[in-house]
Design an enzyme around this catalytic site. Structure first.
Site, PDB file in Angstrom:
ATOM      1  CB  CYS A  33      -0.943   0.009   1.197  1.00  0.00           C
ATOM      2  SG  CYS A  33      -0.097   0.140   2.792  1.00  0.00           S
ATOM      3  CB  CYS A  36       4.472  -0.347   1.914  1.00  0.00           C
ATOM      4  SG  CYS A  36       3.360  -1.482   2.770  1.00  0.00           S
ATOM      5  CG  ASP A 468      13.581  24.547 -36.024  1.00  0.00           C
ATOM      6  OD1 ASP A 468      13.956  25.635 -36.471  1.00  0.00           O
ATOM      7  OD2 ASP A 468      14.121  23.462 -36.323  1.00  0.00           O
TER       8      ASP A 468
END
Length: 794
Positions: A33, A36, A468
């Site tokens: 989870c 953790c 460009d």
């Protein structure tokens, strides 16, 4: 026609040399989870100079650390937090023809280890077999025979002990390290439900032979007999095990595109000659070296990046660049490793191998993009870090409140257990990484490579796009269309040859066009090497050729040019071509007209940018007349002509000061500064390494439509992440109060908890099927105006 220049002046020594840093990727096991994730990040972050980002979906930690902190120190720190860790190893190349790689599958998540996956599958199947009779008998009072509760107790005991053993083990490991995670909540819920049921059977009167118990989704009021919660004791581990199994499979699905990229790599290759000129045979691809020549038969994939030496064929690049059209190649053409040969036999000279290939770079970019976090996910992780301890506090508070209020003890315990079970930080931890896994993989399939979630966030918010021209709005494949020499000066072909000698030192498309034209006109006169080469980005190049000082530059003031050079410049620009002036020993000798073509989809791509609310701006080194001609064909109204690299960078700075969020699209060294200064840099995949290195997004696909597609994908991805987090937070905001006031019993709470994670993963998986032409995708309008030749000097 630019190239990086070198300075002979020594750089001043830095005042203080920063300590070198390294980046290490660890595979972390045991995370379930977001709590953790937060714990691993905090533990690693306490080491001096260490910063870590942990991804729950991939089970990996990306750690930046000083050289003084070893990988062993990192692994030890993670293990001290209660998790397993090892250095992440990429998939090894096969060392024999018959031995395919067996490890390194990306993004396997919980299914990464085959033995562990089989063990979890076996545990789930046994749990299902034991839990189903308990659930059925507990839910259907009419089937509750004499002493049914004792049979349920016998069936539930193995589930509560062995079936839930992974949760108990991880909860105890966390307890030893002073941590509480999702497993702590599940373990406590199972233990509390089973322990209360055992008390009810042996001491609370529920073990009477004729006892029956009605089932309700809401906790029942006390009736003098302690109720059983065996269905919760088996239902919680059953639903969570099943949910995590499905979640792991779904998370593996989000990495399908990355695995597809990895599988494009050839396993072995037939070598014609090796680097020593000896005849080869079929060898593992990891033994291939630069300079080796290898064969690519019809139906095979190109083993590595290289150049065609002999043969011709059509290559399918769809899985690499997202480009569906086959690309014809012949001698002298570059080929990309992983491309599928759908035509004739090719002999290819290897130019890059291993980690230097384009396929390897694409894979690394996608993996890196999947390890980051959005700003909102970091907020979610911060919440998750205190979430589980907060839930434990709420559960104890609920128990004490109901007991103190004189409520029936079993109702108080039921409410406390429901609070433990219903809490779900898993969804918080999965909200961003699963969406990024799916989106970056889908982007790679479409030829759009994004460096990370920060780039996605910026891509979604841009409102101005500076474009460009050469290699961006145009194909970058130029050719010399006219050659005019001054009256009484050098011969036109001699001036062309001198220009080609100098241009050997440049990587610009103009340089390649001039060199190709010289080779075609003078096939029997090889070019000598250039001496004293120097380049001025955005202006031109100079060097010594055949003893002459030669400059190949953009024309400046035309009034000083001898006839008929001014007229040649004017004619070239009127035709939309680029005029290049060749000066020999200080005397203007010739004008070359170099033509390029607009990309076929240029008009439509610019039109789509406007529909997305973006403002297109053309910034080119060309003269005003040529720039205006190009802008007219693309319906771009804002044009900045004659722009040097410094001018382009200054333009980006000015736009940002005006409040614009600027993206720059370019492909050359002359664009690198603007790309780096912009809020978002987008490089064409055909561009230089300098441009790609300075960019946040790389378009591998030779298609301008990839720019609006990238914006749409970013917006869809960030919308998906926000939706995931809204659900994850909203779920807990609704269910926790319901459980606390006694309106939600443990078993449906367990089902709801598992469903929340599955909904988040399922919502992210929708990105795998996202199509630019689908809802909210590309407009199906006719292509814009017909293209015509164009060119530029920068």
């Amino acid at each position: 026609m630019t190239s990086p220049s070198r300075s002979d002046a020594p750089a001043p020594p830095p005042a203080e040399t920063p300590a070198p840093t390294r980046t290490t990727t660890l595979t972390v096991g045991g995370m379930t989870c977001a709590a953790c994730v937060g714990r691993v990040e905090r533990k690693l972050g306490r080491l001096d100079g260490v910063a870590a980002t942990v991804n729950l979906a991939t089970g990996r930690a990306t750690v930046r650390h000083p050289a003084a902190v070893s990988v062993t120190d990192l692994v030890t720190t993670v293990e001290a937090a209660g998790f397993t860790a090892r250095p992440h190893e990429p998939a090894p190349a096969p060392d024999t023809e018959d031995r395919p790689p067996t490890a390194g599958r990306p993004d396997d998540g919980d299914d990464g280890d085959d033995d562990a996956a089989r063990a979890e599958r076996h545990r789930l199947l046994v749990t299902v077999a034991l839990a189903l009779p308990v659930l059925v008998l507990s839910m259907v009072p009419g089937w509750q025979f004499r002493n049914w509760q004792w049979l349920c107790f016998v069936l539930a005991a193995p589930v509560a002990v062995w079936g839930a053993a992974p949760f108990h083990a991880r909860a105890l490991r966390g307890l030893r390290h002073g941590a509480a995670t999702m497993d702590t909540l599940v373990s406590l819920g199972v233990v509390a439900s089973f322990a209360w049921s055992a008390y009810a059977l042996f001491l609370g009167g529920a073990g009477a032979p004729g006892m029956t118990m009605p089932f309700s989704l809401l906790p029942a009021a006390g009736d003098g007999t302690a109720h059983l919660y065996l269905e919760a004791a088996v239902g919680v581990p059953l639903f969570v095990l099943a949910g995590r199994r499905m979640e792991a499979r779904a998370r593996r699905g989000t990495g399908a595109a990355l695995r597809a990229l990895a599988e494009l790599a050839a396993k072995d290759v037939e070598v014609r000659t090796d680097g020593d000129g000896e005849r080869g045979g079929r060898i593992p691809v990891d033994r291939l070296r630069a300079g080796d020549r290898f064969l690519v038969r019809p139906g095979e994939r190109v083993a590595t990046d290289g150049t065609v030496v002999e043969g011709g064929s059509a290559l399918d690049l769809s899985l690499i660049s997202g480009e569906s059209r086959p690309v014809e190649v012949g001698p002298g053409d570059a080929v990309v490793g992983g491309a599928l040969n759908s035509g004739g036999l090719l002999e290819v000279r290897a130019d890059a191998v291993g980690a230097d290939t384009q396929l390897a770079r694409i894979t690394r970019l996608v993996e890196d993009a999947q390890t980051g976090k959005t700003k909102v996910q970091r907020l979610a992780d911060a919440v998750a870090a205190v979430f589980v301890p907060g839930v434990l506090t709420v559960s104890v508070t609920v128990l004490g409140f109901w007991l103190g209020a004189g409520a029936d003890p079993q109702s108080a315990i039921t409410a406390a257990v429901a609070v433990l079970v219903v809490a779900c930080p898993c969804a918080l931890g999965l909200a961003t990484p699963t969406a990024l896994l799916a989106a970056t993989g889908r982007g790679a399939q479409l030829g759009i490579l994004v460096r990370g979630p920060e780039a996605l966030e910026r891509l979604r918010r841009i409102d101005t796009v500076v474009l460009d021209k050469t290699g961006t709005l145009t194909t970058g494949r130029m050719s010399v269309t006219a050659l005019t020499a001054r009256t009484g000066g050098l011969d036109a072909t001699q001036a062309l040859r001198l220009a080609a000698v100098v241009e050997q030192g440049s990587e610009h498309p103009l340089a390649r066009a001039i060199g190709a034209d010289a080779a075609a006109r003078l096939p029997d006169r090889p070019l000598p090497p250039v001496r004293d080469f120097a380049a001025t980005p955005g202006h031109g190049v100079r060097g010594t050729a055949d003893g002459h000082r030669v400059e190949v530059t953009r024309p400046g003031d035309l009034t000083g040019l001898p006839a008929p050079l001014p007229e040649a410049v004017h004619t070239a620009e009127t035709a939309g071509h680029t005029a290049v002036l060749v000066t020999v020993d200080g005397t203007p000798e010739a004008v070359l007209a170099v033509g390029d073509t607009l990309r076929p989809d240029g008009y439509r791509a610019v039109d789509h940018l406007r529909r997305l609310g973006l403002r297109p701006v053309l910034a080119t080194g060309d003269r005003e007349a040529t720039a205006r001609a190009i802008a007219g064909h693309l319906a771009i109204t804002e044009v900045h002509a004659g722009a040097s690299p410094e001018d382009k960078a200054a333009l980006v700075t000015t736009l940002k000061e005006q409040g614009a969020r600027v993206a720059v699209v370019g492909d050359g060294v002359n664009d690198a500064a603007a790309l780096a200064l912009a809020d978002l840099g987008i490089a064409m995949g055909s561009g230089t390494d300098a441009a790609i290195g300075a960019a946040d997004v790389t378009l591998v696909r030779e298609d301008l439509q990839a720019i609006p597609d990238a914006v749409r994908l970013a917006r869809r991805t960030l919308g998906t992440i926000r939706g995931n987090l809204v659900w994850a937070f909203g779920y807990n905001l609704v269910t926790l109060p319901l459980a606390a006031v006694g309106l939600l019993s443990p078993m449906p709470a367990a089902a709801a908890m598992s469903a929340s994670s599955l909904l988040v993963v399922g919502n992210s998986l929708r990105l795998r099927a996202w199509r630019p032409g689908g809802p909210g995708g590309r407009d199906r309008r006719p292509h814009g105006r017909r293209t015509r030749p164009h060119g530029e000097t920068s």
